[in-house]
Write an enzyme that holds these catalytic residues in place. Structure first.
Site, mmCIF file in Angstrom:
data_model
loop_
_atom_site.group_PDB
_atom_site.id
_atom_site.type_symbol
_atom_site.label_atom_id
_atom_site.label_comp_id
_atom_site.label_asym_id
_atom_site.label_seq_id
_atom_site.Cartn_x
_atom_site.Cartn_y
_atom_site.Cartn_z
ATOM 1 N N GLY A 19 89.795 55.308 -12.259
ATOM 2 C CA GLY A 19 90.392 54.142 -11.626
ATOM 3 C C GLY A 19 89.966 54.103 -10.189
ATOM 4 O O GLY A 19 89.114 54.893 -9.773
ATOM 5 N N GLY A 21 91.563 53.640 -6.110
ATOM 6 C CA GLY A 21 92.780 53.650 -5.302
ATOM 7 C C GLY A 21 92.476 53.219 -3.885
ATOM 8 O O GLY A 21 91.408 52.675 -3.600
ATOM 9 N N GLN A 22 93.436 53.469 -3.037
ATOM 10 C CA GLN A 22 93.368 53.085 -1.637
ATOM 11 C C GLN A 22 92.126 53.631 -0.930
ATOM 12 O O GLN A 22 91.569 52.994 -0.057
ATOM 13 C CB GLN A 22 94.632 53.622 -0.959
ATOM 14 N N PHE A 23 91.704 54.832 -1.323
ATOM 15 C CA PHE A 23 90.609 55.477 -0.603
ATOM 16 C C PHE A 23 89.276 55.352 -1.311
ATOM 17 O O PHE A 23 88.257 55.809 -0.804
ATOM 18 C CB PHE A 23 90.931 56.957 -0.375
ATOM 19 N N GLY A 24 89.266 54.764 -2.496
ATOM 20 C CA GLY A 24 87.997 54.625 -3.214
ATOM 21 C C GLY A 24 88.151 55.055 -4.659
ATOM 22 O O GLY A 24 89.260 55.092 -5.198
ATOM 23 N N LEU A 25 87.003 55.405 -5.261
ATOM 24 C CA LEU A 25 86.993 55.751 -6.690
ATOM 25 C C LEU A 25 87.711 57.065 -6.978
ATOM 26 O O LEU A 25 87.669 57.990 -6.176
ATOM 27 C CB LEU A 25 85.548 55.927 -7.150
ATOM 28 N N VAL A 26 88.335 57.121 -8.161
ATOM 29 C CA VAL A 26 88.915 58.376 -8.651
ATOM 30 C C VAL A 26 88.190 58.721 -9.943
ATOM 31 O O VAL A 26 88.086 57.889 -10.849
ATOM 32 C CB VAL A 26 90.434 58.240 -8.915
ATOM 33 N N ARG A 134 104.393 54.198 -8.750
ATOM 34 C CA ARG A 134 102.914 54.149 -8.752
ATOM 35 C C ARG A 134 102.309 55.410 -8.146
ATOM 36 O O ARG A 134 101.133 55.699 -8.382
ATOM 37 C CB ARG A 134 102.408 52.892 -8.014
ATOM 38 N N ASN A 135 103.086 56.145 -7.341
ATOM 39 C CA ASN A 135 102.588 57.370 -6.714
ATOM 40 C C ASN A 135 103.120 58.637 -7.371
ATOM 41 O O ASN A 135 103.133 59.706 -6.757
ATOM 42 C CB ASN A 135 102.904 57.363 -5.217
ATOM 43 N N ASP A 148 100.317 61.925 -3.922
ATOM 44 C CA ASP A 148 100.006 61.115 -2.730
ATOM 45 C C ASP A 148 100.964 61.340 -1.558
ATOM 46 O O ASP A 148 101.130 60.450 -0.725
ATOM 47 C CB ASP A 148 99.984 59.610 -3.093
#
Ligand code: ADP
Length: 254
Positions: A19, A21-26, A134-135, A148
């Site tokens: 997926g 997220g806020q910081f980029g790809l996971v 969500r976290n 997170d």
């Protein structure tokens, strides 16, 4: 000493995308025979020098109800954060996918898992700042773990930084956080109450027909989220305790 949390990139194998997220790809991956989730941080999304300082603190946090940070790879771009792998994904999605199938014991157990992780964070003097369904992530054995923690401090996106901004999690925030960003373990307790509400509403978003500004107004008027249909009175009472303001008005006097 940096080597304590710096992982050897040779030992890290990257697999499919999970997926973004806020910081980029996971991405899924493997590190020393362990299944891991790897957050590949886009440079423009994170104040990474500050994060590297904090990574040392975060790696020392270790509890069965927290998603473990194993380490970071900072030598090459993009910087990678390597976490314990959670087979069943985000709690918010997990709840929505199992609407109508969750027993009372399961829902209470989820809240209990999160409360244990959060009690450990408080005892470690660590503030989460963005607790929400969500976290949290769900393990293979359907255990819920808190993820997170503390990460919003490193987000480089103006829309996150003040409660006036569109991406600020106003609906999970206590009044003193909304008013002057006063984060504490107590404001984490407020967010925990909203997380309980999400659990007992099977992943519904809180105040889903209200804007952030409208939520602030109704909180100021003393209104709170209503009792979820599936929540026993005792569980709702706990939520209401999380949303108590001690002597409303003390903040205005300053
Ligand atoms: P961020 O918090 O950086 O915005 P997320 O934590 O929401 O990013 O990650 C995006 C998605 O990646 C999640 O919704 C989840 O599906 C997946 N993911 C994140 N961390 C893990 C993990 N430890 N194990 C399994 N999947 C994960």
């Amino acid at each position: 000493d940096r080597r304590q949390w710096e992982l050897d990139p040779e030992e890290l194998i990257l697999e499919q995308e999970l997926g973004s997220g806020q910081f980029g790809l996971v991405r899924a991956g493997r590190w020393r025979e362990k299944k891991v989730a790897v957050k590949m941080v886009k440079e423009e999304c994170m104040s990474d020098e500050e994060f590297k300082e904090e990574a040392r603190v975060m790696m020392r946090l270790s509890h069965c109800k927290l998603v473990q940070l194993y380490g970071v790879c900072t030598q090459h771009a993009p910087m990678c954060l390597v976490f314990e792998f959670m087979e069943n994904g985000a709690l918010s999605d997990y709840l929505r996918a199992r609407k109508g199938q969750l027993s009372q014991d399961t829902m209470l157990g989820m809240c209990l898992d999160v409360s244990e992780g959060m009690a450990y964070l408080e005892s470690s003097n660590f503030i989460h700042r963005d607790l929400a369904a969500r976290n949290c992530l769900v393990s293979k054995n359907n255990e819920v773990k808190v993820s997170d923690f503390g990460m919003t401090r490193f987000v480089l996106d103006d829309q996150y930084t003040s409660s006036q901004c569109s991406k600020f999690p106003v609906k999970w925030s206590s009044p003193e956080v909304i008013r002057f960003c006063k984060f504490s373990s107590k404001s984490d307790v407020w967010s925990f109450g909203v997380l309980m509400w999400e659990v007992y509403n099977e992943g519904r978003l809180p105040y889903d027909n209200q804007t952030n500004a409208e939520v602030v107004e109704s909180l100021n008027a003393g209104l709170r989220l209503l009792k979820p249909r599936l929540a026993p009175t005792s569980a709702y009472q706990l939520m209401e305790w999380c949303w108590k303001e001690v002597s409303a008005g003390i903040y205005e006097k300053r």
